[in-house]
Scaffold this motif. Sequence first.
Motif, PDB file in Angstrom:
ATOM      1  N   ALA A 177      42.966   2.409  62.922  1.00 19.69           N
ATOM      2  CA  ALA A 177      44.149   1.840  62.265  1.00 19.69           C
ATOM      3  C   ALA A 177      45.286   1.536  63.236  1.00 19.69           C
ATOM      4  O   ALA A 177      46.057   0.606  63.003  1.00 19.69           O
ATOM      5  N   VAL A 178      45.422   2.352  64.293  1.00 17.95           N
ATOM      6  CA  VAL A 178      46.602   2.181  65.160  1.00 17.95           C
ATOM      7  C   VAL A 178      46.221   2.261  66.641  1.00 17.95           C
ATOM      8  O   VAL A 178      45.161   2.789  66.994  1.00 17.95           O
TER       9      VAL A 178
ATOM     10  N   LYS B 280      57.139   4.737  65.427  1.00 17.10           N
ATOM     11  CA  LYS B 280      56.195   5.037  64.337  1.00 17.10           C
ATOM     12  C   LYS B 280      55.661   6.446  64.561  1.00 17.10           C
ATOM     13  O   LYS B 280      55.442   6.851  65.711  1.00 17.10           O
TER      14      LYS B 280
ATOM     15  N   LYS C 139      47.634   1.848  57.684  1.00 18.30           N
ATOM     16  CA  LYS C 139      48.348   0.634  58.120  1.00 18.30           C
ATOM     17  C   LYS C 139      49.497   0.310  57.163  1.00 18.30           C
ATOM     18  O   LYS C 139      50.602   0.004  57.590  1.00 18.30           O
ATOM     19  N   GLU C 140      49.221   0.417  55.865  1.00 19.10           N
ATOM     20  CA  GLU C 140      50.240   0.082  54.870  1.00 19.10           C
ATOM     21  C   GLU C 140      51.413   1.076  54.935  1.00 19.10           C
ATOM     22  O   GLU C 140      52.567   0.675  55.006  1.00 19.10           O
TER      23      GLU C 140
ATOM     24  N   ASN D   7      54.370   1.236  57.634  1.00 19.21           N
ATOM     25  CA  ASN D   7      55.481   0.276  57.598  1.00 19.21           C
ATOM     26  C   ASN D   7      56.471   0.554  56.469  1.00 19.21           C
ATOM     27  O   ASN D   7      57.361  -0.241  56.213  1.00 19.21           O
TER      28      ASN D   7
END
Length: 564
Positions: free
Chosen positions: A407-408, A456, A542-543, A546
């Motif tokens: 994901a990151v 993040k 991911k959602e 943010n």
Amino acid sequence: MLLNKPGKKIILLGNEAIVRGALEAGVQFVSTYPGTPASDIGDTFFRIGKSAGVYFEYSTNEKVALEAGVGASFSGLKTLVAMKDFGLNVCLDALGPFVYTGSKGPTVIIVADDPSCHSSAQWEEGTRAISYLTHIPTLEPADPQECKEFTKLAFQISERFKIPVMIRTTTRVAHQRAPVRISNIEYRISNKGRFVKDPRRFVTLPPRVMEMKKELLEKIEKIQTFSEHSKINQINRFPKSISGTGIITSGIGYLYVKEALKDLNLNLPVLKLGFFYPLPEKKIKDFISRAPRQRGEARDESKALSDQKLKKVLIVEELEPYLEKEVERLAKEANCKLKITGKELISEVGELKPEIITLAIAKFANCKLKIENSLKIRNWKLKIPKRFPQLCPGCPYWFVFSAIKKAVDPEKVVFGGDIGCYMLFGLPPLKIQDFLSCMGSSLGIAHGVKKATDQKLITFIGDGTFFHAGIPALINTIYNKSNPLIIILDNGTTAMTGHQPHPGAPATPNGIRIENVVKGCGVKNLRVIDPINQKEFVAAVKEFLNKKEVSVIIARRPCVQIKR
Ligand SMILES: Cc1ncc(C[n+]2csc(CCOP(=O)(O)OP(=O)(O)O)c2C)c(N)n1
């Protein structure tokens, strides 16, 4: 464990011997929070508590375990509370006032330190400092037999002086296995008490609280007199002593001293202290101010008193030099010329080992190491290649790790870690952990980092740890408005300390669902996902990364060990 054959010897772990001691003392109420090296105490009561007629609980953390114990003690029950060293910090807020009010039902608190951090990620803690801070009487056993006897003695002291008593062990005492001579188990007809109102005694409000402190110090003076006469502070005189030289030690140090003296074929007088607080000051002064004589030998009145004084003493103690400082203080009055050696030869860092003590005593007593001894010491120093611990094959955390990697970009995200199996995220090959401190702190620190930066951040916390100390920090994140992504690793158990149940464990009939707690706190970005569903997990990460508000993913999949 429940064998009732007085005089028989059975092989017990130090921790099991504590359980046995408590049963022989007639314990009625036991509460604990798991943590190695103390875990076996709770786990043993979990197994045998019902048959022994003892109330037992795993509490949600050490503070509530102690508070439950305080309630039981105020209601007149014989009570035992057990925890590891860090747990004592968690319950310190409750411990201080409890020592002031004192116990009604005799109460013993077991705390196990872990020198060298064998099973403690956080810091090398020596809880003896807390004995001074709170004035709690503290005993230090050296072996399983003493673990049992000291536990019984601690209950007696608590009963007599109406004060909780602490027993401090270390990994090598708690996990040592040896034959223990047992006595009768004292079975209680009931473990129901009665709370008799007595606000003068149980309410710590000023100005009464200041009187309580005075009363406590008076109690400590009386316990000190008791300690002076107690057999658990013993002077062992060895024949043919090197005159003017002695050793003071306690706990596991005593066993290593005995072994070293045998190995070095040396005979030195040894003062072994069973009481750490309050110390038997007169006994110590007596030891250092008069060179102990051989058995049956009369004092030589023709010699000047100064000739008969101990000239040098070695203090063998683990971690911080509390005994050394006390002996320095007492020597000012009793023997100001005494040379006191301790941390100069024995490091303050890491646990004691037989070879460290053998070398220290050889140096201290100017005695040459024999070839066999030095060979043995060289062998002790053999290097074994280091291997990193790994998550179990099939552990659900592997799937979480894999989803995060998908994901990151790990370089662009800060990762918070907490206490549990998932600490291994910090080691190769995983290496997604940028800070780690104490239980529950992943959420508290994550909030601080989010407030201080625009980076993040994903932070991990286990289900057990969430219940222990995570909930107030989650509430703080919501209340003070920050937006970390929190991943709660819900494997349905407290895996790292031996699979003890916790309030959210699926097998708990009155269990509390983590999502209900999170929802109840007002978190809107919440998803419960089995991490084996990689696509769903990756999309959620991911959602949520943010979002402007805090987000929570509960990664729910049972620990592979309990599944088996
Ligand atoms: C104050 C404190 N008490 C107890 C411990 C011992 N301890 C280490 S990990 C852990 C709990 C881990 O459980 P969980 O968060 O469910 O993670 P898991 O091991 O199941 O992954 C405990 C209690 C500790 N480190 N600190």
